[in-house]
Design a protein around this motif. Structure first.
Motif, PDB file in Angstrom:
ATOM      1  N   ALA A  39      -0.275  14.849   4.107  1.00 33.54           N
ATOM      2  CA  ALA A  39      -0.912  14.338   5.324  1.00 33.54           C
ATOM      3  C   ALA A  39      -0.542  12.886   5.599  1.00 33.54           C
ATOM      4  O   ALA A  39      -1.036  12.279   6.553  1.00 33.54           O
ATOM      5  CB  ALA A  39      -2.431  14.480   5.232  1.00 33.54           C
ATOM      6  N   ALA A  40       0.335  12.310   4.765  1.00 28.12           N
ATOM      7  CA  ALA A  40       0.657  10.880   4.910  1.00 28.12           C
ATOM      8  C   ALA A  40       1.355  10.597   6.231  1.00 28.12           C
ATOM      9  O   ALA A  40       1.053   9.604   6.901  1.00 28.12           O
ATOM     10  CB  ALA A  40       1.524  10.417   3.738  1.00 28.12           C
ATOM     11  N   GLU A  41       2.300  11.457   6.622  1.00 29.86           N
ATOM     12  CA  GLU A  41       3.039  11.186   7.853  1.00 29.86           C
ATOM     13  C   GLU A  41       2.113  11.150   9.070  1.00 29.86           C
ATOM     14  O   GLU A  41       2.164  10.227   9.880  1.00 29.86           O
ATOM     15  CB  GLU A  41       4.144  12.233   8.071  1.00 29.86           C
ATOM     16  CG  GLU A  41       4.956  11.945   9.327  1.00 29.86           C
ATOM     17  CD  GLU A  41       5.967  13.032   9.660  1.00 29.86           C
ATOM     18  OE1 GLU A  41       7.015  13.074   9.001  1.00 29.86           O
ATOM     19  OE2 GLU A  41       5.696  13.829  10.583  1.00 29.86           O
ATOM     20  N   ASP A  62       6.014  13.478  -0.468  1.00 34.18           N
ATOM     21  CA  ASP A  62       6.458  12.733   0.693  1.00 34.18           C
ATOM     22  C   ASP A  62       5.442  11.605   0.914  1.00 34.18           C
ATOM     23  O   ASP A  62       4.263  11.747   0.573  1.00 34.18           O
ATOM     24  CB  ASP A  62       6.489  13.667   1.916  1.00 34.18           C
ATOM     25  CG  ASP A  62       6.901  12.931   3.182  1.00 34.18           C
ATOM     26  OD1 ASP A  62       7.663  11.950   3.085  1.00 34.18           O
ATOM     27  OD2 ASP A  62       6.443  13.333   4.271  1.00 34.18           O
ATOM     28  N   GLY A  63       5.893  10.518   1.487  1.00 32.05           N
ATOM     29  CA  GLY A  63       4.949   9.440   1.754  1.00 32.05           C
ATOM     30  C   GLY A  63       5.656   8.125   2.007  1.00 32.05           C
ATOM     31  O   GLY A  63       6.882   8.085   2.170  1.00 32.05           O
ATOM     32  N   PHE A  64       4.864   7.079   2.015  1.00 29.50           N
ATOM     33  CA  PHE A  64       5.359   5.771   2.444  1.00 29.50           C
ATOM     34  C   PHE A  64       4.837   4.678   1.523  1.00 29.50           C
ATOM     35  O   PHE A  64       3.767   4.821   0.929  1.00 29.50           O
ATOM     36  CB  PHE A  64       4.882   5.475   3.872  1.00 29.50           C
ATOM     37  CG  PHE A  64       5.283   6.530   4.862  1.00 29.50           C
ATOM     38  CD1 PHE A  64       6.484   6.426   5.563  1.00 29.50           C
ATOM     39  CD2 PHE A  64       4.480   7.653   5.074  1.00 29.50           C
ATOM     40  CE1 PHE A  64       6.864   7.415   6.467  1.00 29.50           C
ATOM     41  CE2 PHE A  64       4.861   8.642   5.977  1.00 29.50           C
ATOM     42  CZ  PHE A  64       6.055   8.526   6.668  1.00 29.50           C
ATOM     43  N   ILE A  93       0.854  -1.180   0.000  1.00 29.80           N
ATOM     44  CA  ILE A  93       0.000   0.000   0.000  1.00 29.80           C
ATOM     45  C   ILE A  93       0.894   1.236   0.000  1.00 29.80           C
ATOM     46  O   ILE A  93       1.833   1.324   0.791  1.00 29.80           O
ATOM     47  CB  ILE A  93      -0.894   0.008   1.268  1.00 29.80           C
ATOM     48  CG1 ILE A  93      -1.889  -1.154   1.221  1.00 29.80           C
ATOM     49  CG2 ILE A  93      -1.626   1.343   1.413  1.00 29.80           C
ATOM     50  CD1 ILE A  93      -2.585  -1.401   2.537  1.00 29.80           C
ATOM     51  N   ALA A  94       0.618   2.168  -0.889  1.00 30.54           N
ATOM     52  CA  ALA A  94       1.354   3.434  -0.882  1.00 30.54           C
ATOM     53  C   ALA A  94       0.460   4.494  -0.247  1.00 30.54           C
ATOM     54  O   ALA A  94      -0.730   4.579  -0.549  1.00 30.54           O
ATOM     55  CB  ALA A  94       1.742   3.839  -2.299  1.00 30.54           C
ATOM     56  N   LEU A  95       1.041   5.270   0.655  1.00 31.27           N
ATOM     57  CA  LEU A  95       0.324   6.388   1.277  1.00 31.27           C
ATOM     58  C   LEU A  95       1.148   7.632   0.968  1.00 31.27           C
ATOM     59  O   LEU A  95       2.290   7.740   1.406  1.00 31.27           O
ATOM     60  CB  LEU A  95       0.200   6.154   2.789  1.00 31.27           C
ATOM     61  CG  LEU A  95      -0.684   7.139   3.542  1.00 31.27           C
ATOM     62  CD1 LEU A  95      -2.138   6.953   3.142  1.00 31.27           C
ATOM     63  CD2 LEU A  95      -0.528   6.949   5.044  1.00 31.27           C
TER      64      LEU A  95
END
Lengths: 119, 376
Positions: free
Chosen positions: B156-158, B197-199, B150-152
């Motif tokens: 606001a991802a952090e 930015d994200g995960f 899953i990519a976030l």
């Protein structure tokens, strides 16, 4: 209002025929990002490509639904193609045509028939 | 025709009202009811959740027990510095072929006792066969089919992910951690493919729906489909394998020379030693016959993949081709990438693209179209 199998709608207003695409078509196409309109005064024949639209997904052609003359285009779409998605049968119209004989629309689908066609 | 595969989140996509389409052998969400344009803008303004479980997750476990041996082995197939990749870090790489073309692009993470590769869905079977053919003596190669990805992504991802895994706040771009959660052990990298930015979070299939529901319940998180994923990566100037890069493009032509660290270049301590090294290293020194550039159409018409490019309005033979093109919702104008000859690659150069039989002007521009917001 009348409908074609190419998902266009036609509405008579002041002896002219206003043409756009249906909400169903707009939804299927996705968000529009570009509209290229024909020149006013252009005489077209049925099924001639008159409008190019591009959605976030792909380019499509809009055909003239009947023979006639393009007398006015909706220039607001050039800067704001999303009007088609927001209000397909209202502010999202593409062009107005002058027809020699409005009776060519008689054989087209009415709303009930169109809804059956897409269901 | 083989049946389309489904990810662990398939039912969730349908429940969320996604329009599902075939993609790389999977049935995947191209958009949700929000629509591509709003999904794109939402991801840049808040956070977007993407199911990227169709991508391949492959572990390379060194038979010796020393991850450096897996790194050395993998360096035989990629032109990047894998040996120098520290534990808990990730890096972009590509598999090259003997002609210097790109077989796939991928992420490599050093997870302490093994390497984790994330490869493209459409290439994963070939990639795994390639790995097995060349690395079996040194590594145990396993495709993880029991994990979703899953990519976030987005500003606001952090905050959203930290609500479940507080330690992600300390992560920097390309860091990799493991976190034990009620959804199972999560393998988290601070990365993505949107320019935000994200995960990316690898989660056991059994925990994928639960994790997705928990993230979607966080402030500002909405599901985003493949349609917006494509316009997001293009605004960020990132290559799509199969469109912008493939076996006919070298990393140098593609402008990916930055991914080849000094140690693998000519005169580096471990120079060459990967497929196509002769071609790639020579192009690095003397230039490539063509180069990937950003292209900005003068008008509003998007110029899409396959559109030929010309030096002027009358020239008969094209000097290049567009490989990706779309409307950029955040930059509010169309954008394309493509290949041109080096003499025409200077930003500011006006070229012409043939669209619907007409030659329309466009300009060579610097990439990305929109600057990345990575937390470095």
């Amino acid at each position: 209002m009348k409908f074609t199998e190419e998902h266009e709608w036609l509405r008579v207003e002041d002896d002219l025929v206003v043409v756009g695409i249906t909400e169903h078509a707009a939804e299927q196409l996705g968000d529009l990002v570009f509209v290229e309109l024909p020149e006013e005064g252009r005489v077209v024949v049925k099924d001639e490509e008159v409008v190019v639209i591009e959605s976030v997904k792909a380019a499509s052609d809009i055909m003239a639904p009947v023979d006639g003359e393009i007398v006015e285009t909706n220039d607001a779409l050039i800067d704001n193609p999303s009007l088609v998605n927001e209000d397909a049968t209202g502010n999202g119209w593409f062009f107005k045509m002058k027809l020699e004989d409005l009776s060519v629309m008689d054989d087209m689908m009415d709303e009930d028939a169109y809804l059956k066609f897409i269901s | 025709m083989t049946e389309l595969r489904k990810t662990a989140l398939h039912g969730k996509h349908v429940e969320l009202g996604a329009r599902m389409v075939p993609f790389a052998g999977y049935e995947m969400p191209v958009q949700y009811p929000m629509g591509v344009m709003k999904e794109h803008l939402h991801c840049r303004a808040a956070a977007g959740l993407f199911d990227v479980s169709h991508m391949g997750q492959v572990t390379l476990r060194p038979r010796s027990g020393d991850v450096a041996d897996a790194a050395r082995a993998l360096e035989r197939l990629v032109p990047v510095d894998v040996l120098g990749l520290k534990e808990g870090r990730q890096r972009y790489a590509m598999f090259t072929d003997d002609g210097g073309g790109i077989l796939d692009d991928l992420m490599v993470a050093n997870r302490g006792d093994h390497l984790l590769l994330v490869v493209n869905a459409g290439c994963k079977e070939a990639d795994i066969a390639h790995l097995r053919a060349h690395l079996t003596d040194d590594c145990e190669i396993e495709e993880l089919t029991d994990r979703a990805l899953i990519a976030l992504q987005g500003p606001a991802a952090e905050d959203a992910l930290a609500g479940l895994v507080p330690q992600v706040r300390a992560m920097r771009f390309m860091d990799v951690i493991t976190a034990d959660t009620l959804f199972g052990p999560l393998w988290i990298s601070r990365s993505g493919y949107t320019g935000e930015d994200g995960f990316e979070v690898s989660v056991p299939n059994a925990g994928a729906v639960g994790l997705t529901e928990s993230l979607l319940a966080m402030d500002g998180v909405e599901p985003i489909g493949l349609g917006a994923r494509d316009s997001l990566r293009l605004e960020a100037g990132l290559c799509l394998y199969g469109s912008d890069i493939d076996r006919t493009t070298t990393p140098i032509e593609a402008g990916l020379g930055w991914a080849i660290q000094k140690v693998r270049r000519t005169d580096g301590d471990r120079a060459g030693g990967f497929p196509g090294a002769d071609t790639i290293l020579e192009q690095m020194q003397t230039g490539a016959p063509r180069t990937r550039v950003g292209l900005s159409p003068d008008g509003r018409a998007p110029m899409r993949a396959g559109t030929p490019l010309f030096r002027d309005e009358d020239q008969a033979d094209p000097i290049g081709t567009i490989t990706s093109g779309a409307f950029g919702p955040s930059i509010e104008r169309p954008m394309s990438m493509g290949y041109v000859t080096p003499d025409l690659a200077e930003p500011g150069t006006t070229l012409f693209a043939e669209v619907r039989g007409k030659r329309l002007p466009l300009k060579v521009v610097d990439l990305p179209f929109r600057s990345a917001t990575f937390k470095r």
